[in-house]
Design an enzyme around this catalytic site. Structure first.
Site, PDB file in Angstrom:
ATOM      1  N   HIS A   1     -55.166  44.826  38.275  1.00  0.00           N
ATOM      2  CA  HIS A   1     -54.049  46.167  39.374  1.00  0.00           C
ATOM      3  C   HIS A   1     -54.788  47.517  39.130  1.00  0.00           C
ATOM      4  O   HIS A   1     -55.604  48.352  38.375  1.00  0.00           O
ATOM      5  CB  HIS A   1     -52.622  46.126  38.104  1.00  0.00           C
ATOM      6  CG  HIS A   1     -51.992  45.705  38.485  1.00  0.00           C
ATOM      7  ND1 HIS A   1     -51.070  44.279  36.953  1.00  0.00           N
ATOM      8  CD2 HIS A   1     -51.055  44.026  39.544  1.00  0.00           C
ATOM      9  CE1 HIS A   1     -50.835  43.995  37.894  1.00  0.00           C
ATOM     10  NE2 HIS A   1     -50.627  43.434  38.845  1.00  0.00           N
TER      11      HIS A   1
ATOM     12  N   CYS B   1     -47.896  49.767  31.885  1.00  0.00           N
ATOM     13  CA  CYS B   1     -47.152  48.957  32.543  1.00  0.00           C
ATOM     14  C   CYS B   1     -45.817  48.133  32.608  1.00  0.00           C
ATOM     15  O   CYS B   1     -45.271  47.845  33.208  1.00  0.00           O
ATOM     16  CB  CYS B   1     -47.989  47.490  32.374  1.00  0.00           C
ATOM     17  SG  CYS B   1     -50.134  47.588  32.295  1.00  0.00           S
TER      18      CYS B   1
ATOM     19  N   GLU C   1     -47.446  43.451  43.957  1.00  0.00           N
ATOM     20  CA  GLU C   1     -47.758  43.858  43.274  1.00  0.00           C
ATOM     21  C   GLU C   1     -47.021  44.574  42.216  1.00  0.00           C
ATOM     22  O   GLU C   1     -46.918  45.251  41.145  1.00  0.00           O
ATOM     23  CB  GLU C   1     -49.250  43.476  42.164  1.00  0.00           C
ATOM     24  CG  GLU C   1     -49.547  42.389  42.575  1.00  0.00           C
ATOM     25  CD  GLU C   1     -49.413  41.343  41.650  1.00  0.00           C
ATOM     26  OE1 GLU C   1     -49.637  41.669  40.794  1.00  0.00           O
ATOM     27  OE2 GLU C   1     -49.337  40.319  41.333  1.00  0.00           O
TER      28      GLU C   1
END
Ligand code: SUG
Length: 435
Positions: free
Chosen positions: A242, A359, A174
């Site tokens: 995450h 993010c 990711e």
């Protein structure tokens, strides 16, 4: 050689919507079906970029991808004209259509993992585009992301591009959302902190240890400058899909929640061994619950080093609104540590899909020569931000619901916006819909 921190934010695309696509991401699930405002979302993102620039930081952006992604719909058996494909998919598989409409490439912390040149054995900047295998709508991004990065950082002398890892979830990756870099200063060799997960009782882990190891190998990092730490199952099950939901590292500072890691003591001692200069600033669970941390996105802040050397946090306004989090932040700034400033920004449209300030950006530390070798179209100044704002207000809707995705005129508007953008960025026929 001077090295500077650049943040490449994702320019939020015209189809930003709330489709509830990400299992384990509580905000995505709770806002599923709500109306989004793509215009407001993109303007909020640009305002955050402007705020980072005002602090004296380097700011770039990655363009949105072409959505709906007709190439994927065709690969999955839908045929006919573009409009027929939307019509058929909307009737037969509305959720699949929503996956192909997601504007999720805005979260560029998931675009790639980056190793700056002071850290790599060949002295080049390494990029590995993330495969994002855990979620179908995100996996569609990988190939185009790799193309975007190779286009912006296009010089064999300075940059190395690794394709997304093969093997789907076996090597689920990711990108920088599970990675941080510590260094005494940006231009000194840094220590890479990779955080991986194991499935929790409630939610699956997206980042695999073997994927992090493969990225570290490819980036030619010295083993003594890498640390691999397991995220705690409690964190994952509380909605930290995450690791950057519960912690952020930059420069000499690691800012995180007490319950981030599976084995806190072992993790801290490994990090201190590799980076003896590290200052760990931790929120005790007794003061900030995991629930408060996930709701406020306190740790999904951009921890940045200002030109004078002090550290600042660019945070979501949700953190200012939570009294326990605000009190903790006030204490943190008052204490004797490098974090001296907190700036709150409104990125609510992105937050409702689980994407905070951190993010929305991919951090890339670059030397002056490396910056000069990057495509200047993607390095922002005030005039370029104003142009992008005009582009957004010209092309974006101010309301989008999942039902609107079946409206073929949304596709036309989205592609017209992307065509205007690729023209202004000299990208040529760059996207799949332009082939
Ligand atoms: O992958 N949300 C993204 C949010 C990514 C946040 N990034 C970082 N933490 N670095 C995700 O879960 C939701 C899309 C939707 O439901 O419509 C989404 O993809």
């Amino acid at each position: 050689m001077t090295h500077t921190e650049y943040n490449f934010d994702g320019l939020i695309g015209p189809t930003h919507n709330y489709a509830g696509l990400s299992f384990g991401n509580l905000a995505s699930a709770s806002n599923a079906g709500a109306a989004s405002n793509p215009r407001e979302a993109a303007l909020q993102g640009l305002a955050k970029m402007r705020a980072a620039m005002a602090l004296g930081l380097g700011q770039g952006f990655l363009p949105p991808q072409d959505r709906p992604h007709l190439k994927t719909l065709r690969a999955l058996g839908f045929s006919g004209t573009d409009k027929q494909i939307i019509d058929k998919a909307g009737k037969a598989e509305p959720q699949l259509l929503a996956n192909c409409y997601a504007a999720s490439c805005m979260w560029t912390a998931n675009a790639a993992t980056v190793a700056p040149s002071p850290d790599t054995a060949d002295g080049k900047v390494h990029f590995t585009a993330a495969n994002l295998a855990a979620n179908f709508h995100r996996s569609i991004e990988a190939e185009t992301t790799a193309r975007v990065l190779a286009h912006i950082f296009n010089s064999d002398k300075y940059f190395v591009h690794h394709p997304p890892l093969p093997g789907a979830m076996h090597f689920g990756d990711e990108g920088a959302a599970n990675h941080g870099r510590l260094a005494p200063e940006h231009g000194a060799p840094g220590v890479h902190l990779f955080v991986y997960g194991e499935d929790g009782a409630r939610f699956p882990a997206r980042q695999k240890l073997r994927a992090s190891q493969a990225v570290a190998r490819g980036h030619l990092l010295a083993p003594e400058n890498t640390v691999f730490v397991q995220q705690s199952a409690a964190a994952l099950d509380a909605g930290a899909f995450h690791n950057d939901v519960l912690g952020v590292a930059n420069g000499t500072v690691l800012f995180l929640h007490e319950q981030s890691f599976a084995d806190r003591e072992a993790a801290f001692s490994a990090i201190r061994k590799a980076a003896p200069y590290v200052e760990i600033i931790e929120a005790p669970a007794a003061q900030i619950s995991l629930e408060d941390a996930v709701q406020s996105y306190l740790f999904n802040s951009q921890l940045v080093t200002l030109p004078g050397g002090e550290a600042a946090l660019i945070m979501p306004i949700e953190s200012e609104e939570n009294p326990r989090v605000k009190a903790f932040l006030d204490q943190t700034v008052a204490r004797n540590n490098p974090i001296n400033r907190v700036i709150f920004k409104n990125v609510r449209e992105s937050m409702r899909n689980g994407g905070g300030p951190a993010c929305l950006r991919l951090r890339v530390v670059l030397s002056d020569e490396e910056v000069a070798a990057a495509d200047p179209h993607f390095i922002l100044d005030e005039a370029k931000i104003v142009n992008l704002e005009t582009w957004v207000t010209t092309h974006y809707r101010d309301r989008l619901t999942p039902d609107d995705l079946r409206d073929p005129s949304l596709m036309d508007e989205s592609f017209a916006a992307m065509q205007a953008l690729t023209d202004s960025l000299d990208l040529g026929a760059f996207y799949d819909f332009q082939q």
